[in-house]
Design an enzyme around this catalytic site. Structure first.
Site, mmCIF file in Angstrom:
data_model
loop_
_atom_site.group_PDB
_atom_site.id
_atom_site.type_symbol
_atom_site.label_atom_id
_atom_site.label_comp_id
_atom_site.label_asym_id
_atom_site.label_seq_id
_atom_site.Cartn_x
_atom_site.Cartn_y
_atom_site.Cartn_z
ATOM 1 N N ASP A 127 38.396 10.036 -116.849
ATOM 2 C CA ASP A 127 39.353 9.018 -116.427
ATOM 3 C C ASP A 127 39.458 7.907 -117.461
ATOM 4 O O ASP A 127 40.520 7.378 -117.734
ATOM 5 C CB ASP A 127 38.900 8.370 -115.105
ATOM 6 N N VAL B 173 39.047 7.918 -120.657
ATOM 7 C CA VAL B 173 39.842 8.290 -121.826
ATOM 8 C C VAL B 173 41.326 8.168 -121.478
ATOM 9 O O VAL B 173 42.122 7.609 -122.233
ATOM 10 C CB VAL B 173 39.510 9.742 -122.265
ATOM 11 N N GLU C 156 37.208 -4.716 -101.993
ATOM 12 C CA GLU C 156 36.832 -3.450 -101.361
ATOM 13 C C GLU C 156 36.326 -2.491 -102.429
ATOM 14 O O GLU C 156 36.676 -2.626 -103.598
ATOM 15 C CB GLU C 156 38.063 -2.824 -100.668
ATOM 16 N N LYS D 127 36.376 0.906 -104.468
ATOM 17 C CA LYS D 127 37.433 1.853 -104.810
ATOM 18 C C LYS D 127 36.860 3.262 -104.675
ATOM 19 O O LYS D 127 36.086 3.722 -105.506
ATOM 20 C CB LYS D 127 37.926 1.594 -106.238
ATOM 21 N N ASP E 64 36.434 7.171 -104.667
ATOM 22 C CA ASP E 64 36.897 8.207 -105.592
ATOM 23 C C ASP E 64 37.426 9.403 -104.803
ATOM 24 O O ASP E 64 36.731 10.385 -104.584
ATOM 25 C CB ASP E 64 35.715 8.625 -106.471
ATOM 26 N N ARG F 58 50.023 11.426 -101.506
ATOM 27 C CA ARG F 58 50.917 10.526 -102.203
ATOM 28 C C ARG F 58 51.983 11.274 -103.004
ATOM 29 O O ARG F 58 53.136 10.849 -103.056
ATOM 30 C CB ARG F 58 50.135 9.622 -103.146
ATOM 31 N N TYR G 207 42.412 1.938 -95.359
ATOM 32 C CA TYR G 207 42.344 0.585 -95.902
ATOM 33 C C TYR G 207 43.661 -0.205 -95.910
ATOM 34 O O TYR G 207 43.717 -1.296 -96.451
ATOM 35 C CB TYR G 207 41.758 0.598 -97.315
ATOM 36 N N LYS H 214 37.877 -1.235 -112.912
ATOM 37 C CA LYS H 214 37.230 0.069 -113.095
ATOM 38 C C LYS H 214 35.858 -0.097 -113.748
ATOM 39 O O LYS H 214 35.718 -0.843 -114.716
ATOM 40 C CB LYS H 214 38.099 0.957 -113.999
ATOM 41 N N CYS I 117 21.995 41.170 -120.914
ATOM 42 C CA CYS I 117 21.174 40.350 -120.014
ATOM 43 C C CYS I 117 19.932 39.855 -120.740
ATOM 44 O O CYS I 117 19.224 40.651 -121.355
ATOM 45 C CB CYS I 117 20.787 41.188 -118.790
ATOM 46 N N CYS J 195 16.811 41.841 -118.726
ATOM 47 C CA CYS J 195 16.637 43.301 -118.723
ATOM 48 C C CYS J 195 17.389 43.993 -119.857
ATOM 49 O O CYS J 195 17.213 45.188 -120.077
ATOM 50 C CB CYS J 195 17.056 43.894 -117.380
ATOM 51 N N CYS K 186 24.999 40.361 -114.736
ATOM 52 C CA CYS K 186 24.172 41.529 -114.986
ATOM 53 C C CYS K 186 24.272 42.365 -113.715
ATOM 54 O O CYS K 186 23.950 41.886 -112.642
ATOM 55 C CB CYS K 186 22.721 41.105 -115.233
ATOM 56 N N CYS L 293 17.249 44.779 -112.279
ATOM 57 C CA CYS L 293 16.963 43.667 -113.198
ATOM 58 C C CYS L 293 15.861 42.787 -112.593
ATOM 59 O O CYS L 293 16.010 42.264 -111.489
ATOM 60 C CB CYS L 293 18.224 42.836 -113.424
HETATM 61 ZN ZN LIG Z 1 19.468 41.848 -116.058
#
Ligand SMILES: [Zn+2]
Length: 679
Positions: free
Chosen positions: A43, A45, A124, A126, A128, A147, A233, A321, A415, A418, A433, A438
């Site tokens: 967020d 960025v 309040e 915020k 998420d 929304r 809210y 934020k 794997c 094994c 696998c 195994c």
């Molecule tokens: Zn395996």
């Protein structure tokens, strides 16, 4: 974007060159975020890039176009859900990233010539999650919607009705709309992702996306299975209820039976605002739901109305934020572990760093696609954060610090345990696998068989299983019933008492009602709840083994996937042999009635738990929240009444006391396993 030239030093040509790719990038991120519930960047960025675009457009208004992401609320509804028009648009909020910026916003608000703004604010948390509108007519819930793009949202009425905290009928015959946030608690988010990972499905990036993905379902039955909650809210038409302030509006909603977050506070000064922000920045990790900031609203509702909105955001509220909690470290290794169902999962092993209250040195990379999308290589410098405030996760690679000799990481084709070839099943993202012999899978299978919701064999943890395996005392679950005292006494630190306890637990498990056995066998897609539903219907394992996929699918709550899986499992000759061995060992094959609770989540109900020592992958606060959410009582001191002590590293006197009193002690790994089993 690391070294940006300040906007006021840019020429128009340079700004134009920057602005087009920036708009495209933001539009793409917005789509991923709002429409696909699958963001590819943090967020933070996104917010920073968005802010840059706003600055550019302010300085060079000629570059502002009507298709700019700043000109509309991100993302339109694209799903097949019915569309809903919001008579009063649902706007998103502007945001700030420091207390100084917040004070500037308040100063600008009070500076305006048209409206007199008293400096009284309601603060309040915020939450998420995603915005939700609930419309009532004559006190009855008639519509729930998302929304969407602010004007047109999606009808999720049927889905909303599966959320427990949403009243279907109000105590008063009101015809009015309420708004709030739909969210997924942190512990449910963790559990959902663990289940999805185990099932080879893609994971949700954060609790908000998990909530959005769960609410925006075409089938309300899917929503009902996800643990969604709400905090309401806002009442857009507050006048109808004669309300004067935002804090009164919250109280009114509480009175009407809505879930309203209890942590709002009315404040009047910079000091009080700073105190509140600092308080909840510190408490953030302890909350059972994710928050990503603080919302400040002018408390007087008529002033709010007078201030109104810009084209995109309200002038009377703003979001502060939180800065991201990030750490930089280096990836030293990528470990591949084989789960019970053969799912092979990569984990990044990194130099240990302190992150949001815990020491972190490992982060799951979930599946090969995820690893490749992030482009992680050995020796890479990476940014770490906690997804949903809990799970350590690599956000991105710092490409500038990539060593010159670095090579792309090669995904294994065999794997690690094994050596058999790994495959992709169906359209799963997971690598598997599929060798039934195994050793890694068999050992995981043994631990699952012994686990609490399965055969509940106390004292048979992963470490004991490892030793029994290494000494070749067990090869499959039936061998457990032939273990002798002498054999157990050869185990490391295993005394007479431990041997007696383990033999008793194993012996007791013979008498379990059969749904525990069915779950314990670890048949693909058959969870604890499905096992109970199936055995309620079939009563005996022998009858179930004769049943066709269609007959199993016909059980209420069981679908064709489980039906097919059960039929395939019991048609395997090795399985038939194993079942015969279990029968010979005296294991009960009959349904004995509800010996497991209707809701397996109540396994923790009323249990007294003490946490001690330092946990590696979560804080004690997080562990406590999770336990309490699941009905356990977390107490500070160990007594005879304590059921379980969960001991991290450097546990002291509480651990000693627990051992003296003979109380069950779990390490963090055992606790993590129990968290996974809750479903
Ligand atoms: Zn395996």
């Amino acid at each position: 974007m690391d070294k940006q030239i300040p906007v006021d030093q840019l020429t128009l040509a340079a700004a134009k060159q920057e602005i087009d790719p920036l708009k495209r990038q933001l539009t793409q991120w917005g789509k991923e975020y709002y429409e696909q519930d699958n963001p590819t960047v943090e967020d933070y960025v996104y917010d920073r890039a968005y802010e840059r675009l706003v600055e550019l457009e302010q300085k060079f208004p000629e570059l502002k176009t009507s298709d700019s992401p700043t000109q509309h609320v991100g993302g339109g509804p694209t799903s097949q859900l019915t569309k809903v028009t919001h008579d009063i648009p649902m706007l998103s909020m502007g945001d700030v990233f420091s207390i100084d910026e917040l004070m500037d916003f308040n100063a600008r608000q009070q500076d305006n010539d048209d409206v007199e703004v008293a400096p009284e604010y309601n603060l309040e948390l915020k939450i998420d999650g995603l915005s939700l509108s609930l419309v009532y007519e004559n006190g009855k819930l008639v519509q729930g919607s998302t929304r969407g793009n602010g004007v047109i949202g999606e009808d999720v009425t049927a889905n909303v009705k599966t959320i427990k905290s949403v009243p279907r009928e109000l105590p008063e015959p009101l015809s009015i709309e309420f708004r709030g946030e739909c969210y997924m608690p942190k512990s449910s988010f963790v559990k959902l992702n663990q289940e999805r990972e185990a099932a080879g499905q893609s994971i949700f990036a954060n609790p908000r996306n998990a909530a959005a993905g769960s609410l925006r379902q075409l089938d309300p039955a899917v929503t009902a299975k996800r643990d969604l909650d709400t905090f309401m809210y806002y009442i857009p038409e507050y006048q109808k209820l004669g309300l004067k302030t935002q804090s009164e509006a919250l109280d009114k909603m509480r009175e009407l039976g809505f879930n309203v977050n209890p942590n709002n506070r009315v404040v009047h000064s910079r000091q009080e605002i700073t105190d509140y922000i600092e308080e909840y920045t510190a408490k953030r990790d302890q909350l059972s739901y994710g928050i990503d900031g603080i919302v400040e609203k002018v408390n007087d509702l008529d002033t709010e109305t007078a201030l109104g909105n810009t084209v995109k955001v309200p002038r009377w509220e703003i979001a502060y934020k939180f800065p991201p909690e990030e750490q930089v470290t280096i990836v030293r290794d990528i470990e591949w572990t084989v789960g019970r169902t053969g799912n092979v999962t990569p984990t990044a092993v990194m130099d240990p760093v302190q992150l949001a209250g815990t020491t972190v040195s490992r982060a799951s990379l979930h599946n090969p696609d995820y690893l490749q999308e992030k482009g992680i290589r050995l020796g890479d410098t990476v940014y770490l954060h906690k997804a949903g405030d809990i799970i350590p996760e690599i956000s991105r690679v710092d490409l500038k610090k990539r060593p010159a000799e670095s090579k792309p990481y090669e995904i294994p084709t065999t794997c690690p345990v094994c050596g058999s070839e790994l495959v992709h099943l169906d359209d799963e993202v997971a690598l598997r696998c599929v060798n039934p012999m195994c050793p890694a899978q068999i050992k995981e299978g043994l631990a699952h068989f012994a686990s609490r919701n399965a055969m509940n064999i106390d004292g048979l943890g992963p470490k004991i299983i490892q030793q029994l395996w290494d000494k070749e005392l067990i090869h499959d679950v039936a061998d457990l019933y032939h273990l002798t005292r002498d054999q157990l006494l050869t185990l490391d630190k295993f005394g007479d008492k431990s041997a007696t306890n383990l033999l008793t637990s194993i012996d007791n498990s013979r008498n379990n009602s059969v749904e525990r056995l069915l779950f314990g066998l670890g048949i693909r897609h058959v969870g604890a709840k499905a096992a109970r539903l199936i055995m309620e219907e079939f009563h005996s394992l022998d009858r179930l083994m004769q049943a066709s996929a269609e007959e199993v699918s016909a059980v209420d709550g069981i679908g064709p996937t489980i039906g097919d899986s059960v039929e395939t499992y019991f048609s395997n000759k090795q399985v038939v042999k194993l079942i015969d061995e279990l029968r010979d060992a005296g294991v009960n094959f009959d349904y004995l009635g509800a010996t497991t609770p209707a809701n397996p989540e109540s396994e923790w109900n009323g249990r007294r738990v003490v946490l001690t020592g330092k946990l590696e992958n979560m804080t004690r606060g997080e562990a406590k929240t999770w336990l309490e959410d699941h009905g356990a009582k977390v107490t500070g001191s160990v007594s005879k009444k304590t059921d379980i002590v969960i001991a991290g590293t450097a546990a002291g006197s509480k651990l000693t006391k627990a051992q003296d009193l003979g109380i069950t002690v779990w390490d963090e790994a055992r606790f993590a396993q129990a968290m996974k089993e809750e479903q």
